[in-house]
Every structure is written in C-alpha cells, then in structure tokens.
Design a protein around this motif. Structure first.
Motif, PDB file in Angstrom:
ATOM      1  N   LYS A   1       0.828  -1.210   0.000  1.00 45.83           N
ATOM      2  CA  LYS A   1       0.000   0.000   0.000  1.00 45.83           C
ATOM      3  C   LYS A   1       0.859   1.255   0.000  1.00 45.83           C
ATOM      4  O   LYS A   1       0.564   2.231  -0.709  1.00 45.83           O
ATOM      5  N   GLN A   2       1.932   1.239   0.796  1.00 43.45           N
ATOM      6  CA  GLN A   2       2.826   2.395   0.844  1.00 43.45           C
ATOM      7  C   GLN A   2       3.519   2.614  -0.490  1.00 43.45           C
ATOM      8  O   GLN A   2       3.636   3.753  -0.961  1.00 43.45           O
ATOM      9  N   LEU A   3       3.987   1.528  -1.093  1.00 45.95           N
ATOM     10  CA  LEU A   3       4.651   1.631  -2.395  1.00 45.95           C
ATOM     11  C   LEU A   3       3.682   2.136  -3.460  1.00 45.95           C
ATOM     12  O   LEU A   3       4.032   2.971  -4.304  1.00 45.95           O
ATOM     13  N   GLN A   4       2.472   1.631  -3.402  1.00 48.33           N
ATOM     14  CA  GLN A   4       1.447   2.075  -4.345  1.00 48.33           C
ATOM     15  C   GLN A   4       1.174   3.575  -4.182  1.00 48.33           C
ATOM     16  O   GLN A   4       1.029   4.305  -5.168  1.00 48.33           O
ATOM     17  N   SER A   5       1.136   4.034  -2.945  1.00 52.11           N
ATOM     18  CA  SER A   5       0.918   5.458  -2.674  1.00 52.11           C
ATOM     19  C   SER A   5       2.042   6.309  -3.259  1.00 52.11           C
ATOM     20  O   SER A   5       1.800   7.395  -3.811  1.00 52.11           O
ATOM     21  N   ILE A   6       3.266   5.815  -3.147  1.00 53.74           N
ATOM     22  CA  ILE A   6       4.414   6.531  -3.713  1.00 53.74           C
ATOM     23  C   ILE A   6       4.289   6.638  -5.225  1.00 53.74           C
ATOM     24  O   ILE A   6       4.487   7.707  -5.815  1.00 53.74           O
ATOM     25  N   TYR A   7       3.944   5.533  -5.871  1.00 53.44           N
ATOM     26  CA  TYR A   7       3.810   5.535  -7.334  1.00 53.44           C
ATOM     27  C   TYR A   7       2.686   6.460  -7.799  1.00 53.44           C
ATOM     28  O   TYR A   7       2.815   7.151  -8.821  1.00 53.44           O
ATOM     29  N   VAL A   8       1.603   6.480  -7.047  1.00 53.73           N
ATOM     30  CA  VAL A   8       0.477   7.362  -7.407  1.00 53.73           C
ATOM     31  C   VAL A   8       0.915   8.823  -7.354  1.00 53.73           C
ATOM     32  O   VAL A   8       0.584   9.623  -8.239  1.00 53.73           O
ATOM     33  N   LYS A   9       1.665   9.190  -6.310  1.00 56.57           N
ATOM     34  CA  LYS A   9       2.161  10.566  -6.215  1.00 56.57           C
ATOM     35  C   LYS A   9       3.131  10.882  -7.342  1.00 56.57           C
ATOM     36  O   LYS A   9       3.131  11.989  -7.891  1.00 56.57           O
ATOM     37  N   MET A  10       3.966   9.916  -7.691  1.00 60.66           N
ATOM     38  CA  MET A  10       4.976  10.145  -8.735  1.00 60.66           C
ATOM     39  C   MET A  10       4.359  10.369 -10.104  1.00 60.66           C
ATOM     40  O   MET A  10       4.940  11.073 -10.938  1.00 60.66           O
ATOM     41  N   ILE A  11       3.197   9.784 -10.351  1.00 60.72           N
ATOM     42  CA  ILE A  11       2.565   9.928 -11.665  1.00 60.72           C
ATOM     43  C   ILE A  11       2.342  11.394 -12.027  1.00 60.72           C
ATOM     44  O   ILE A  11       2.506  11.815 -13.170  1.00 60.72           O
ATOM     45  N   PHE A  12       1.987  12.202 -11.043  1.00 60.13           N
ATOM     46  CA  PHE A  12       1.697  13.616 -11.321  1.00 60.13           C
ATOM     47  C   PHE A  12       2.960  14.386 -11.707  1.00 60.13           C
ATOM     48  O   PHE A  12       2.918  15.281 -12.544  1.00 60.13           O
ATOM     49  N   SER A  13       4.089  14.025 -11.082  1.00 54.05           N
ATOM     50  CA  SER A  13       5.355  14.681 -11.412  1.00 54.05           C
ATOM     51  C   SER A  13       6.492  13.736 -11.017  1.00 54.05           C
ATOM     52  O   SER A  13       7.034  13.813  -9.917  1.00 54.05           O
ATOM     53  N   PRO A  14       6.858  12.818 -11.920  1.00 53.34           N
ATOM     54  CA  PRO A  14       7.792  11.739 -11.551  1.00 53.34           C
ATOM     55  C   PRO A  14       9.228  12.191 -11.313  1.00 53.34           C
ATOM     56  O   PRO A  14       9.972  11.524 -10.598  1.00 53.34           O
ATOM     57  N   TYR A  15       9.628  13.298 -11.914  1.00 54.14           N
ATOM     58  CA  TYR A  15      10.992  13.799 -11.709  1.00 54.14           C
ATOM     59  C   TYR A  15      10.999  15.298 -11.987  1.00 54.14           C
ATOM     60  O   TYR A  15      10.054  15.864 -12.539  1.00 54.14           O
ATOM     61  N   PHE A  16      12.092  15.935 -11.589  1.00 56.92           N
ATOM     62  CA  PHE A  16      12.178  17.386 -11.753  1.00 56.92           C
ATOM     63  C   PHE A  16      13.505  17.837 -12.355  1.00 56.92           C
ATOM     64  O   PHE A  16      13.690  19.024 -12.631  1.00 56.92           O
ATOM     65  N   ALA A  17      14.422  16.908 -12.542  1.00 59.35           N
ATOM     66  CA  ALA A  17      15.732  17.300 -13.074  1.00 59.35           C
ATOM     67  C   ALA A  17      16.391  16.133 -13.792  1.00 59.35           C
ATOM     68  O   ALA A  17      16.003  14.973 -13.627  1.00 59.35           O
ATOM     69  N   LYS A  18      17.399  16.472 -14.571  1.00 57.86           N
ATOM     70  CA  LYS A  18      18.230  15.468 -15.233  1.00 57.86           C
ATOM     71  C   LYS A  18      19.664  15.979 -15.256  1.00 57.86           C
ATOM     72  O   LYS A  18      19.908  17.171 -15.466  1.00 57.86           O
ATOM     73  N   ILE A  19      20.604  15.073 -15.017  1.00 58.96           N
ATOM     74  CA  ILE A  19      22.013  15.427 -15.142  1.00 58.96           C
ATOM     75  C   ILE A  19      22.666  14.515 -16.173  1.00 58.96           C
ATOM     76  O   ILE A  19      22.345  13.335 -16.276  1.00 58.96           O
ATOM     77  N   ASP A  20      23.582  15.078 -16.949  1.00 52.30           N
ATOM     78  CA  ASP A  20      24.414  14.326 -17.879  1.00 52.30           C
ATOM     79  C   ASP A  20      25.835  14.350 -17.338  1.00 52.30           C
ATOM     80  O   ASP A  20      26.401  15.436 -17.123  1.00 52.30           O
ATOM     81  N   ILE A  21      26.401  13.174 -17.104  1.00 57.33           N
ATOM     82  CA  ILE A  21      27.753  13.111 -16.557  1.00 57.33           C
ATOM     83  C   ILE A  21      28.617  12.150 -17.358  1.00 57.33           C
ATOM     84  O   ILE A  21      28.108  11.251 -18.046  1.00 57.33           O
ATOM     85  N   ILE A  22      29.926  12.365 -17.277  1.00 59.40           N
ATOM     86  CA  ILE A  22      30.894  11.436 -17.870  1.00 59.40           C
ATOM     87  C   ILE A  22      31.843  11.011 -16.754  1.00 59.40           C
ATOM     88  O   ILE A  22      32.692  11.791 -16.311  1.00 59.40           O
ATOM     89  N   PRO A  23      31.692   9.772 -16.230  1.00 56.42           N
ATOM     90  CA  PRO A  23      32.600   9.299 -15.177  1.00 56.42           C
ATOM     91  C   PRO A  23      34.028   9.174 -15.696  1.00 56.42           C
ATOM     92  O   PRO A  23      34.256   8.774 -16.849  1.00 56.42           O
ATOM     93  N   GLU A  24      34.970   9.516 -14.845  1.00 53.18           N
ATOM     94  CA  GLU A  24      36.382   9.480 -15.221  1.00 53.18           C
ATOM     95  C   GLU A  24      36.838   8.071 -15.566  1.00 53.18           C
ATOM     96  O   GLU A  24      37.675   7.863 -16.443  1.00 53.18           O
ATOM     97  N   ASP A  25      36.240   7.056 -14.881  1.00 48.13           N
ATOM     98  CA  ASP A  25      36.723   5.683 -15.071  1.00 48.13           C
ATOM     99  C   ASP A  25      36.178   5.015 -16.325  1.00 48.13           C
ATOM    100  O   ASP A  25      36.706   3.992 -16.759  1.00 48.13           O
ATOM    101  N   THR A  26      35.093   5.552 -16.922  1.00 44.02           N
ATOM    102  CA  THR A  26      34.532   4.927 -18.136  1.00 44.02           C
ATOM    103  C   THR A  26      34.612   5.835 -19.349  1.00 44.02           C
ATOM    104  O   THR A  26      34.630   5.357 -20.491  1.00 44.02           O
TER     105      THR A  26
END
Length: 696
Positions: free
Chosen positions: A82-107
């Motif tokens: 039930k708790q996990l379901q509640s989290i997913y329901v909230k995320m549907i309205f706005s699942p994320y707010f940012a994105k980062i593009d990175i290049i790790p030194e080791d790869t």
C-alpha cells in the motif's frame, strides 16, 4: 530544442507507463496477499477452536505462535504494498524534476540520470528515476557544469558534469524544461517562491540550494546547529535531512525513532506534510511545555509559554530575574547546587532486612565515593542493586529479590531529608540571591524547568531510548536548563535550528548558543545560513533593516513595496478590510502579544471574512485570515502580513522592536505596517531614509 522536447516527452510517457504498470502490479499483489491472509487466518481460527487453550501442549503452543507470526508478516507485506502504491500514485503527477548528464572518469562514457522524489526502476532493474537523496543526485544541487565528484561513504568518483536540465511537470504533462549552467536559482526557484502559501509547509526538493544541501547531507553521527536568517529554509532543511537519513540508514533509522521538538501545535501541524511529500512517513512532534506540565502536574500549575512572553514584553524593564534564570550561568550554578548541596544532604543509616544488617559505612562509601558522579536518584538505584548482589545472592526467587530491592530503595530514599523539588528550588534561589514569585497563582515558566530538573535529579526520569535523532526547532527559544533537560530525556544525535536574532534577548540567546557543547556535553558542528528565500526583496530589505543585519542575502524576487498606513479607532476596521487581499490563500494580522491578538479577534470576528485566531497551544492554522501574536507566528509564513499597530507607544523597547522584525519576516509576497498614531522609531527611520509614503 524541439527535438529535445520530443525526446523528453517520450521519456516522460515511458516513465508514466512504468508507474501505471507498477501500480497495477501492486494492486494485484496486494489482493493476492490479502487472499492468502484470509485463508491462513481461517486456518488459525479453526485451530484455535479445536485446541483447549488451558491444556495447550508445548508443540501446539509453538505451532500457534508460528501461525501468528505468519499472519503478522502477511499484514506487513500488505502495508508495504500500500505504501509503495501510494508513492507511485504521487509520482505519476510529477515523476521527476531534473536530469544530469555526466561522464565518469573511469569509463569516459556519457550517462544520464533523471532525479525525482523516489527511485523508479524498470523490469530490467535499470534506473528510470533516481532518488534525490542518492549520492549521484547530489551533483545536481552542488555543482555547476564542469568537474564534479560523487561522494559516498567509502569512495569518491570524479566525473564531468556536462549538462543540468530542470523540468516543470504537472498532472503528468511536461509544461517546460530548460538547461542551466549555474545554480538552481532561476525559473523554477522564482516560480516556487512566487506561489501562494498553504496551511502546510511544502517540500523544497526541487530547489534545494548548495548551502542547504550541505546541511541535509551532513554525516549522520554529528550534532548540527543551524543558525539561519529568517526565510533561509531552516525547518524545511531539517525535515529534508531527516528524509535523507531515513534513506541512507534504511533498516537502522525509522520514522518512529525520530522526534521533532516543536514550540506549538500550530507549527507541528504546519510541517506535518513535508515528509509524506518526500515518500516518507511523518515523524512525531512534542511540545516541551506540554511535557513539563505532564511531569509537574501534581506539584503546581504552570504559566503558559505565550503568557510568559507577554509578561516579558509588557514588563521589559523588569526582566533581570528572567534573563538570569534562562542563562547558562544559572544552569551551571543549579547543577553545582544539586551535586554539592542536595546530593550531600543524604544521611545514611544502618539497614536491617530479613535479619541481614547492612552497615551505615557500606552505604556511605557507595553513595559518597563509588557513585559520587551520579545524581541522587541514580546513586540510590545503583546502591540498591549493589546491596542486593552483595547481601542477598542466596535468594533464588526473582519475585523475592524484587521485593527486597524495593524495600532497600525505599529505605535509602528516606535518608534524603528533603525531596520536595519546590522547596529545594527555593533554597537554591536563596543561595544565589534570587527568589520565586507566582504569577496569577501559577509558577512562572522560567521557574518550572529548574523545578523539573531538581525533580529529575532527586526522583529520576525515563530516558526515551527509542528516539535516535531529535530535531530542535526555534532553538533560541529554549533556556539553558530546558536544553539540558531535553538532552537528559533524549541522549541522541540532534539537529538544532533557529535564529538568535529572533529572540527577544539576543545577547542571552548568543551566550547560550556559545555554550551548546557544554550543555550537551558533545561536539557541535555550527552552520550559518545567511541567504533568505521566503520574501520579496522589498520585504527582506525592510526586515533586514529592523534586525540591523547587513549580512542577509536574498533572492532578487521583486514585489510590492512595503505599505505604511496610519489609522485610528474609527477607521481601523475599514482599513483592515481594504488591506486583506482575497487573491492570497493566507493572510496574517500579527499583533505584538497574545493579549492584543485575542482582543482584536473578539473585535472583528464576524466582521472580517474567514477570520481565525491562533492564541493557544491547541489552535491550528486554517487558512483565510489569521490573527496571531508575533511570538506564536515564529516558524510560519503567510502570503500577506499586516503588522498591527506599529506605533511608538506599542513598539518602544528593544524587545518590542525585535517582535516587529519577527512579524515582518513572516510575509512572503505582501507586507503592510499599520499604526494607530505615530510610527515606532524603527519604522519612522526607515520611512524617512527611503522616502516612503505614509498612507491612510
């Protein structure tokens, strides 16, 4: 950019699809677990009927116990789903707010990470959304485009941050996005700050600033003191820190083991939605005054904190006793008195129990030498344990041993000649040349806590070992004795936050702050936050002038000029009615003290629309128009603030000017200062220096 938008809309669509599938999977599994529970519960109940509980064999008892544990596990699984379901329901309205593009030194290969309030993986266990509390996500808050570091407990990875993108997503729709090479202080922050307030504090996860992130992600084992200017986000930061610790210490720290020390119930209610918005369960809050009343209920009636502040404000020229009793020096002398006078008043005698003689010298040595570093109560408890072990080791019955220990304890306690906390406190005050006077038949608030401290020293107290992290909000409001009591009750890691400039006695608050390491007997990490985010630049410039704080920085968010209004008794109602702006969700009319708040509410209740009063510890914020005193408004914020009667008669002392600063700094978008007659000195100076127009 159009190509980028298509890509981002496709990614959002895929994310929403995964969330919907996860919700459906949770619902299906929840139904499955409930069916299994019902079947197993029927078997359990049937077995209960078939067995005679009075003659239950050891084998059958074990069987029943196992069945009960299985049922509890099923219920826990259902609750988790039930708790996990509640989290997913909230995320549907706005699942994320940012994105980062990175290049790790080791790869040396580019990687993209979307950041939201909770982790989301696809069926291949690939990250779709990264939790904002993860080490990688910290890059978004801490770095501009260029070299960056991912820091975890055991390692550091150098990376190149090639892009930061921010999103505005509402109702599963991408409104807009933009790339930024600087700090998170442009469109999204301005948009968030410009929104109307609500009855609950909001999460700041999308707009956390680098200096705030430093506090949030501080190591879990440190005691933090965050001294921040009004509007710096101290309380929000502390709650986000708790969310971070719950994420980092999953399985070790739970919401049940975190406590917030709040100054009133209105504030407790106001902050109650932040953690649930961050996909965590809310934590418990407690008001110290309520705890004090509970522990001293059979001793005396105690003055409320708000009544104490009204007394201090109204009689600011007669506060020497109050200043002394809240000081660190007072705590130091009180502790010395307890150990040197109260503890040493113990008069041991020979004890005889069950024909066994316990000599006076034995008791005296244990009390005055072996356990001399402890309180009276602890010494007596430990002596009782030691005597039982030394003299009654042949007694095998646990019940008999317990009765013997109780009898020894009671006899030892009888050797303390005076166990009355009030009597002992009065004796202490005489020793330092002070006294205690009642206020309307009640013990003054500043006297109640030393009495409680003495009671704890003589009669003991229960340590709440369940609490592993304590947040102390508005730390500047607590006396040295109060803070010592808090540390005794909750000997755990602490995050303490406040603003010493918001206390009516700034010098006293700073003196206590400088002695925190002594009060808590621990190392303290001090962090200062000098940037204010709450108010428009016009409002911030005004309250910074009141506080005489030239160090306050602020976000350059423009708004209306501060309004200055002269009125009288005949025109007051008409003016207040005109000033209340219905476009705002929350308007506060802030008075100097609680008495004025009650009088004003009684005067305009039924005249001003949607009017509410916050005057006691039971009152909660309800939106609309709130009448509240400056002291009770601490920690809160309102779209519009009307400071009531900032006249030279009403705000004439340094204490009262500080209250004017507190009241003014509660405003987010609009601030009006109303005076019945000439403005107070600070307002008059500001009006003259800045060529402001006084309106009627």
């Amino acid at each position: 950019m159009e190509k980028d938008r298509i890509v981002e809309e496709q990614y959002l669509s895929r994310t929403i699809q995964i969330l919907r599938q996860n919700i459906a999977d949770c619902q299906c599994e929840e139904e499955n677990q409930e069916n299994i529970f019902n079947t197993e519960n029927e078997k359990y109940l049937s077995s209960m009927k078939d067995m005679n509980l009075n003659t239950l064999s050891e084998e059958n008892a074990l069987l029943m116990s196992n069945m009960q544990q299985t049922l509890e596990q099923r219920l826990n699984e259902v609750e988790k789903l039930k708790q996990l379901q509640s989290i997913y329901v909230k995320m549907i309205f706005s699942p994320y707010f940012a994105k980062i593009d990175i290049i790790p030194e080791d790869t040396n290969q580019s990687e993209k990470y979307y950041i939201g309030t909770h982790t989301l993986n696809d069926k291949d266990n690939t990250f779709i959304v990264l939790d904002w509390r993860s080490p990688i996500a910290s890059i978004f808050y801490d770095y501009e485009v260029g070299d960056a570091k991912i820091v975890s407990d055991n390692s550091t990875l150098d990376v190149k941050l090639t892009n930061k993108r921010q999103f505005k997503i509402e109702d599963s729709q991408l409104k807009y996005f933009f790339d930024t090479n600087v700090a998170i202080e442009d469109e999204l922050l301005q948009d968030a700050l410009g929104q109307n307030s609500s009855n609950s504090m909001k999460s700041i996860v999308q707009t956390i600033q680098a200096e705030q992130n430093k506090v949030i992600r501080s190591p879990e084992g440190v005691n933090l003191v965050v001294n921040g200017v009004a509007g710096s986000g101290k309380t929000a930061i502390a709650l986000h820190r708790i969310a971070y610790l719950l994420y980092k210490l999953k399985g070790k720290l739970t919401s049940d083991s975190v406590l917030v020390l709040s100054h009133n119930n209105a504030f407790s209610s106001y902050i109650s939605q932040v953690l649930p918005d961050l996909a965590e369960q809310d934590v418990s809050k407690v008001v110290l005054d309520a705890l004090c009343r509970k522990h001293l209920h059979n001793i005396a009636d105690i003055e409320f904190k708000s009544d104490q502040m009204d007394r201090i404000i109204n009689y600011s020229g007669q506060v020497d006793n109050w200043k002394y009793k809240i000081s660190y020096e007072f705590l130091n002398r009180l502790e010395n008195y307890c150990y040197q006078e109260i503890a040493n008043s113990f008069e041991p005698k020979t004890i005889s129990i069950m024909g066994i003689i316990i000599p006076q010298d034995k008791i005296s040595k244990l009390y005055f030498e072996t356990y001399k570093e402890q309180s009276t109560f602890t010494r007596i408890c430990w002596i009782a344990d030691a005597l039982v072990n030394d003299y009654f080791y042949n007694v095998k019955s646990a019940g008999a041993l317990k009765r013997i220990k109780v009898e020894i304890f009671e006899q030892l306690m009888s050797f303390v000649p005076d166990r009355s906390p009030v009597n002992l406190y009065i004796k202490f005050l005489k020793s330092v040349g002070r006294d205690m006077k009642l206020r309307s038949g009640k013990i003054k608030n500043e006297d109640a806590y030393p009495i409680w401290f003495i009671k704890m020293f003589v009669a003991g107290y229960n340590v709440d070992t369940k609490i592993q992290h304590l947040i102390i909000d508005e730390m500047q409001e607590y006396s040295a004795v109060q803070l010592k009591i808090v540390d005794m009750l909750y000997p755990c890691c602490k995050t303490m936050l406040g603003d010493t400039t918001q206390f009516v006695d700034k010098l006293g608050a700073n003196n206590i702050l400088q002695n925190y390491s002594n009060i808590f007997n621990a190392d303290i990490n001090n962090i200062e936050l000098n940037k204010s985010y709450r108010s428009t630049m016009q409002i911030t410039e005004f309250f910074a002038y009141l506080a005489e704080n030239k160090q306050i920085e602020y976000v350059k968010r423009s708004g209306d000029d501060v309004g200055f209004w002269i009125t009288n008794d005949n025109e007051e109602c008409n003016l207040l009615t005109r000033l209340v702006d219905n476009k705002y969700n929350n308007t506060a009319i802030i008075t100097k003290n609680n008495k004025q708040a009650i009088e004003l509410y009684n005067k305009y209740n039924g005249i001003l629309d949607n009017l509410h009063l916050v005057s006691s510890n039971k009152d909660l914020l309800q939106g609309g128009v709130t009448i509240i005193s400056a002291f009770n408004s601490k920690g809160l914020e309102f779209d519009q603030v009307i400071v009531y009667n900032a006249s030279e008669e009403n705000f004439s002392t340094e204490f009262e000017n500080n209250l004017l600063f507190i009241a003014s700094s509660r405003a987010m978008h609009r601030l009006d200062i109303v005076s019945k007659g000439k403005f107070c000195k600070k307002c008059a100076e500001y009006i003259e220096k800045n060529n402001k127009t006084v309106l009627q």
